[in-house]
Scaffold this motif. Structure first.
Motif, PDB file in Angstrom:
ATOM      1  N   ILE A 228      22.581  -4.981 -28.963  1.00 21.38           N
ATOM      2  CA  ILE A 228      23.824  -5.117 -28.288  1.00 21.38           C
ATOM      3  C   ILE A 228      24.657  -6.114 -29.190  1.00 21.38           C
ATOM      4  N   SER A 229      24.146  -7.091 -29.932  1.00 24.87           N
ATOM      5  CA  SER A 229      25.056  -7.948 -30.434  1.00 24.87           C
ATOM      6  C   SER A 229      25.800  -7.453 -31.660  1.00 24.87           C
ATOM      7  N   ASP A 230      25.064  -6.666 -32.512  1.00 22.41           N
ATOM      8  CA  ASP A 230      25.750  -6.304 -33.795  1.00 22.41           C
ATOM      9  C   ASP A 230      25.348  -4.562 -33.952  1.00 22.41           C
ATOM     10  N   THR A 247      22.272  -0.483 -19.382  1.00 20.07           N
ATOM     11  CA  THR A 247      20.835  -0.415 -18.684  1.00 20.07           C
ATOM     12  C   THR A 247      19.752  -0.407 -19.630  1.00 20.07           C
ATOM     13  N   HIS A 248      18.654   0.021 -18.931  1.00 23.11           N
ATOM     14  CA  HIS A 248      17.376  -0.229 -19.862  1.00 23.11           C
ATOM     15  C   HIS A 248      17.263  -1.536 -20.576  1.00 23.11           C
ATOM     16  N   ILE A 249      17.316  -2.695 -19.874  1.00 23.52           N
ATOM     17  CA  ILE A 249      17.294  -3.876 -20.160  1.00 23.52           C
ATOM     18  C   ILE A 249      15.949  -4.565 -20.223  1.00 23.52           C
ATOM     19  N   ASN A 250      15.656  -5.078 -21.710  1.00 23.01           N
ATOM     20  CA  ASN A 250      14.212  -5.590 -21.637  1.00 23.01           C
ATOM     21  C   ASN A 250      14.111  -6.885 -20.851  1.00 23.01           C
ATOM     22  N   ASN A 251      12.970  -7.326 -20.756  1.00 27.99           N
ATOM     23  CA  ASN A 251      12.694  -8.525 -19.935  1.00 27.99           C
ATOM     24  C   ASN A 251      13.326  -9.783 -20.698  1.00 27.99           C
ATOM     25  N   THR A 252      13.236  -9.747 -22.056  1.00 29.38           N
ATOM     26  CA  THR A 252      13.521 -10.728 -22.783  1.00 29.38           C
ATOM     27  C   THR A 252      15.187 -10.914 -23.001  1.00 29.38           C
ATOM     28  N   ASN A 253      15.795 -10.077 -22.796  1.00 29.30           N
ATOM     29  CA  ASN A 253      17.417  -9.941 -22.987  1.00 29.30           C
ATOM     30  C   ASN A 253      18.135 -11.180 -22.290  1.00 29.30           C
ATOM     31  N   PRO A 254      18.868 -12.079 -22.928  1.00 33.80           N
ATOM     32  CA  PRO A 254      19.544 -13.017 -22.380  1.00 33.80           C
ATOM     33  C   PRO A 254      20.519 -12.608 -21.655  1.00 33.80           C
ATOM     34  N   ILE A 255      21.183 -11.474 -21.453  1.00 35.21           N
ATOM     35  CA  ILE A 255      22.149 -10.836 -20.701  1.00 35.21           C
ATOM     36  C   ILE A 255      21.618 -10.907 -19.190  1.00 35.21           C
ATOM     37  N   LEU A 256      20.515 -10.822 -19.022  1.00 37.60           N
ATOM     38  CA  LEU A 256      19.986 -10.836 -17.632  1.00 37.60           C
ATOM     39  C   LEU A 256      20.262 -12.025 -16.687  1.00 37.60           C
ATOM     40  N   MET A 257      20.494 -13.420 -17.448  1.00 36.45           N
ATOM     41  CA  MET A 257      20.583 -14.581 -16.760  1.00 36.45           C
ATOM     42  C   MET A 257      22.157 -14.677 -16.654  1.00 36.45           C
ATOM     43  N   PRO A 258      22.484 -15.068 -15.444  1.00 36.51           N
ATOM     44  CA  PRO A 258      23.747 -15.536 -15.501  1.00 36.51           C
ATOM     45  C   PRO A 258      24.218 -17.018 -15.786  1.00 36.51           C
ATOM     46  N   GLY A 259      25.352 -16.931 -16.383  1.00 34.24           N
ATOM     47  CA  GLY A 259      25.758 -18.290 -17.279  1.00 34.24           C
ATOM     48  C   GLY A 259      25.509 -18.425 -18.675  1.00 34.24           C
ATOM     49  N   THR A 260      24.597 -17.445 -19.210  1.00 34.53           N
ATOM     50  CA  THR A 260      24.265 -17.455 -20.580  1.00 34.53           C
ATOM     51  C   THR A 260      25.520 -16.961 -21.349  1.00 34.53           C
ATOM     52  N   ARG A 261      25.598 -17.436 -22.557  1.00 34.10           N
ATOM     53  CA  ARG A 261      26.641 -16.996 -23.586  1.00 34.10           C
ATOM     54  C   ARG A 261      26.786 -15.421 -23.851  1.00 34.10           C
TER      55      ARG A 261
END
Length: 282
Positions: A228-230, A247-261
């Motif tokens: 996503i980022s680049d 969609t198809h978001i991996n469990n490690t992806n920080p976008i899953l967590m509210p409040g992250t940058r």
């Protein structure tokens, strides 16, 4: 009119993943964020009735997804039936195709639209289902073809996968589903900018994200997923689509967590983050 149900929004393994203790998996187990099943959508263009639904990819979580989606459940007017009329496959990844085996109890051959490369890779599933309902393979094309009422679709060829663009032939509304994107081809860019709704590969935030929890593994790009980022953030930010959804978001992806940058950047770009059960009408 097109209706879409997001049945599952996670990449392979789901959220939480059975053998993972990353921050997101721990949060999902503790109820801080919602669990997600593996990526798949259901789509219909059957006017007001919506009696026939097509699945795009069939994950190992399919039985659970059907039970969570009323419109995919059998009617009560006969002992055995299903509104699922067929399947479209973006590629032969195990988390996209294993659910085919779970549809083996149906009475008629299972209709599956797929590229020839995908069909060859899934010959083993073809052999297994031959003992049950069997499979009726149908080709995909770069040109729009009708397949359900006023709904048409076309395949956009990508390295190791295809994306599907859907069109309501009455209203002209379009939706793009591209869960496995390793390269931004010109045709895909054009489809992103020409679609009213875009469901796009949000597997990883950075190229080396997975190596943080699994040293030595392949990068996102090596696994055929543009970060996503680049990779895709600027593309979707600039798209005029009414709704843009990762969609198809991996469990490690920080976008899953509210409040992250990282999540804030996605939301500020006007992009949604998919969740199981999300419904879209256009």
């Amino acid at each position: 009119m097109i209706r879409i149900h997001i049945l599952g929004s996670a990449a392979g393994g789901g959220l939480p993943q059975w053998n993972c203790t990353c921050a997101n998996c721990v949060a999902a187990r503790s109820g801080k964020i919602a669990p997600q099943t593996q990526s798949s959508i259901a789509i219909s263009g059957d006017g007001e009735d919506f009696q026939r639904w097509f699945l795009i990819n069939t994950s190992p979580d399919l039985p659970r997804q059907i039970e969570n989606t009323l419109t995919l459940q059998p009617r009560h007017d006969s002992p055995r039936n299903s509104p699922i009329a067929g399947v479209l496959l973006t590629n032969a990844d195990i988390d996209h195709a294993l659910g085919l085996l779970l549809l083996r109890q149906q009475e008629m051959p299972l209709v599956v639209y797929a590229a020839e490369e995908t069909r060859k890779a899934l010959a083993w599933i073809d052999r297994v289902l031959a003992r049950f309902c069997g499979m009726e393979w149908r080709n995909v094309s770069a040109d729009f073809q009708s397949f359900s009422g006023g709904l048409a679709f076309r395949a956009i060829e990508l390295p190791g996968s295809v994306a599907f663009q859907f069109r309501d032939d009455t209203s002209g509304a379009t939706a793009l589903f591209a869960p496995s994107v390793g390269e931004l081809t010109e045709e895909l860019r054009n489809a992103v900018h020409a679609s009213d709704v875009v469901l796009f590969d949000g597997t990883f935030w950075t190229d080396g994200e997975l190596a943080v929890v699994r040293p030595g593994v392949r990068t996102a790009r090596e696994m055929n997923h543009l970060p996503i980022s680049d990779g895709s953030l600027d593309l979707l930010r600039q798209s005029p689509a009414r709704r843009k959804i990762y969609t198809h978001i991996n469990n490690t992806n920080p976008i899953l967590m509210p409040g992250t940058r990282e999540r804030a950047q996605v939301e500020q770009a006007g992009i949604e983050i998919a969740r199981d059960g999300l419904e879209i009408t256009l």
